[in-house]
Design a protein around this motif. Structure first.
Motif, PDB file in Angstrom:
ATOM      1  N   LEU A  38       0.825  -1.213   0.000  1.00 36.42           N
ATOM      2  CA  LEU A  38       0.000   0.000   0.000  1.00 36.42           C
ATOM      3  C   LEU A  38       0.858   1.262   0.000  1.00 36.42           C
ATOM      4  O   LEU A  38       0.392   2.330  -0.410  1.00 36.42           O
ATOM      5  CB  LEU A  38      -0.917   0.014   1.228  1.00 36.42           C
ATOM      6  N   PHE A  39       2.100   1.143   0.460  1.00 32.80           N
ATOM      7  CA  PHE A  39       2.967   2.314   0.551  1.00 32.80           C
ATOM      8  C   PHE A  39       3.858   2.479  -0.675  1.00 32.80           C
ATOM      9  O   PHE A  39       4.703   3.370  -0.695  1.00 32.80           O
ATOM     10  CB  PHE A  39       3.824   2.234   1.825  1.00 32.80           C
ATOM     11  N   ARG A  40       3.661   1.617  -1.677  1.00 28.17           N
ATOM     12  CA  ARG A  40       4.306   1.870  -2.961  1.00 28.17           C
ATOM     13  C   ARG A  40       3.720   3.150  -3.551  1.00 28.17           C
ATOM     14  O   ARG A  40       2.562   3.479  -3.320  1.00 28.17           O
ATOM     15  CB  ARG A  40       4.081   0.701  -3.914  1.00 28.17           C
ATOM     16  N   ALA A  41       4.517   3.863  -4.331  1.00 28.83           N
ATOM     17  CA  ALA A  41       4.127   5.196  -4.818  1.00 28.83           C
ATOM     18  C   ALA A  41       2.767   5.182  -5.497  1.00 28.83           C
ATOM     19  O   ALA A  41       1.901   6.015  -5.205  1.00 28.83           O
ATOM     20  CB  ALA A  41       5.200   5.727  -5.774  1.00 28.83           C
ATOM     21  N   SER A  42       2.534   4.217  -6.397  1.00 21.24           N
ATOM     22  CA  SER A  42       1.272   4.196  -7.143  1.00 21.24           C
ATOM     23  C   SER A  42       0.081   3.915  -6.239  1.00 21.24           C
ATOM     24  O   SER A  42      -0.986   4.523  -6.391  1.00 21.24           O
ATOM     25  CB  SER A  42       1.340   3.139  -8.255  1.00 21.24           C
ATOM     26  N   ASN A  43       0.252   2.998  -5.287  1.00 23.79           N
ATOM     27  CA  ASN A  43      -0.851   2.667  -4.375  1.00 23.79           C
ATOM     28  C   ASN A  43      -1.059   3.751  -3.322  1.00 23.79           C
ATOM     29  O   ASN A  43      -2.202   4.066  -2.954  1.00 23.79           O
ATOM     30  CB  ASN A  43      -0.582   1.326  -3.690  1.00 23.79           C
ATOM     31  N   PHE A  44       0.033   4.331  -2.835  1.00 21.85           N
ATOM     32  CA  PHE A  44      -0.097   5.382  -1.825  1.00 21.85           C
ATOM     33  C   PHE A  44      -0.783   6.611  -2.406  1.00 21.85           C
ATOM     34  O   PHE A  44      -1.537   7.298  -1.707  1.00 21.85           O
ATOM     35  CB  PHE A  44       1.283   5.748  -1.273  1.00 21.85           C
ATOM     36  N   ASP A  45      -0.532   6.889  -3.685  1.00 23.45           N
ATOM     37  CA  ASP A  45      -1.218   8.006  -4.348  1.00 23.45           C
ATOM     38  C   ASP A  45      -2.727   7.798  -4.350  1.00 23.45           C
ATOM     39  O   ASP A  45      -3.500   8.754  -4.203  1.00 23.45           O
ATOM     40  CB  ASP A  45      -0.719   8.159  -5.787  1.00 23.45           C
ATOM     41  N   ILE A  46      -3.148   6.545  -4.516  1.00 18.50           N
ATOM     42  CA  ILE A  46      -4.586   6.235  -4.494  1.00 18.50           C
ATOM     43  C   ILE A  46      -5.168   6.553  -3.123  1.00 18.50           C
ATOM     44  O   ILE A  46      -6.253   7.155  -3.019  1.00 18.50           O
ATOM     45  CB  ILE A  46      -4.817   4.760  -4.856  1.00 18.50           C
ATOM     46  N   LEU A  47      -4.452   6.178  -2.066  1.00 14.77           N
ATOM     47  CA  LEU A  47      -4.936   6.439  -0.709  1.00 14.77           C
ATOM     48  C   LEU A  47      -5.041   7.930  -0.440  1.00 14.77           C
ATOM     49  O   LEU A  47      -6.069   8.416   0.050  1.00 14.77           O
ATOM     50  CB  LEU A  47      -4.005   5.785   0.314  1.00 14.77           C
ATOM     51  N   VAL A  48      -3.991   8.671  -0.773  1.00  8.55           N
ATOM     52  CA  VAL A  48      -3.987  10.112  -0.529  1.00  8.55           C
ATOM     53  C   VAL A  48      -5.070  10.796  -1.348  1.00  8.55           C
ATOM     54  O   VAL A  48      -5.815  11.659  -0.848  1.00  8.55           O
ATOM     55  CB  VAL A  48      -2.603  10.706  -0.863  1.00  8.55           C
ATOM     56  N   ARG A  49      -5.181  10.407  -2.606  1.00  8.29           N
ATOM     57  CA  ARG A  49      -6.176  11.015  -3.494  1.00  8.29           C
ATOM     58  C   ARG A  49      -7.587  10.798  -2.957  1.00  8.29           C
ATOM     59  O   ARG A  49      -8.418  11.716  -2.959  1.00  8.29           O
ATOM     60  CB  ARG A  49      -6.032  10.405  -4.883  1.00  8.29           C
TER      61      ARG A  49
END
Length: 307
Positions: free
Chosen positions: A72-83
């Motif tokens: 979840l803390f990979r850049a692509s997945n973390f961007d989804i969480l923040v977004r």
């Protein structure tokens, strides 16, 4: 008296003498449904999130690991969480700002038929199809839509084009921008904010507002120190709906907005096309975790005391 009537009478007498048995019979079915179907599915989801996918076979490895949560803390997945969290927060704040004056007018000034009109106006959108509302907004926000036509008629197209040129919030048109996604979210979830706020404001005694004025408070001071604190439980209740529903929704971002994903879309795609059920489960746990923190903080702040 027939035998059936006699049996029914005895059963009725037994329940009357032992009300606890009747209570258990009434609450057992919903408790079983809640415990087995709802909570059971949540625990199964939680268990899946501690598994992982074998990189070579693509099959689920049923071994306890935190590897999936680390993904979840990979850049692509973390961007989804923040977004998703930023969008849910923005929708909640905007809904509260729009809902408060509407709810205040309905609670303090609308009487008789006007109050019925208010409830009808708020509830009517909820009676229409969810997909119809979303696709209607897609047509409204499209380049050929009525909103673009209105800007052209008023010779204000340059304002819209300048706004669409802004990175992140803009795009080729409002229907393929984050602004469009935001507008549709606010429209769809706004009734879930208005009704709790209106209910909370109706419980504010008029005598308290009069006392505030008698003590020399201005209208703004009364609003800030009396009305808003008493309306806070309603705002908190409404924000639970708007925040959680925005985080979990995948249809609105799929139809209106950019190609960037939100949590709901990630869960749908990972458990469907990608077949990565553990990662989908880990994404699904995030809204539960965020809402748990939010509810805990709201409870400590005493927001639920007047509910």
């Amino acid at each position: 008296m027939s035998e059936t009537a006699t049996v029914s009478s005895r059963i009725s007498d037994s329940f009357w003498r032992r009300p606890t048995i009747l209570l258990l019979l009434l609450v057992t079915p919903p408790l079983l449904w809640l415990g087995i179907v709802y909570l059971g599915s949540l625990f199964a989801l939680l268990a899946q999130s501690f598994f992982s996918i074998d990189e070579f076979t693509g099959l689920v490895r049923y071994e306890f690991t935190l590897k999936t949560y680390a993904e979840l803390f990979r850049a692509s997945n973390f961007d989804i969480l923040v977004r998703t969290i930023v969008m849910a927060s923005a929708v909640t704040i905007a809904s509260a700002i729009i809902a408060f004056p509407i709810a205040y007018y309905a609670a303090r000034y609308a009487k008789g038929r006007w109050k019925a009109v208010f409830y009808l106006g708020i509830m009517l959108p909820l009676w229409s199809s969810y997909l119809v509302k979303v696709y209607s907004w897609k047509l409204i926000l499209a380049k050929e839509g009525i909103l673009n036509w209105l800007f052209e008629t008023l010779h204000l197209s340059w304002i819209l084009q300048a706004y669409l040129a802004i990175p992140v919030v803009g795009g080729n048109s409002l229907s393929v921008s984050w602004t469009g996604t935001f507008l549709v979210f606010v429209y769809v979830w706004l009734p879930f904010m208005i009704l709790p706020v209106q209910a909370a404001l109706e419980r504010v005694p008029p005598s308290m507002l009069e006392a505030s004025g008698d003590l020399g408070a201005s209208s703004s001071q009364t609003l800030r120190h009396v009305i808003l604190p008493l309306a806070l439980p309603g705002i908190i209740a409404g924000s639970i709906f708007t925040f959680s529903l925005t985080m979990g929704d995948y249809i609105i971002p799929q139809i209106v907005g950019t190609s960037a994903r939100m949590i709901g879309q990630a869960v749908y795609q990972f458990q469907g096309t990608a077949g990565n059920i553990p990662l989908a489960a880990a994404f699904a746990v995030v809204p539960i975790f965020v809402m748990g923190i939010y509810l805990t903080l709201a409870k400590r702040a005493g927001a639920f005391d007047a509910l």
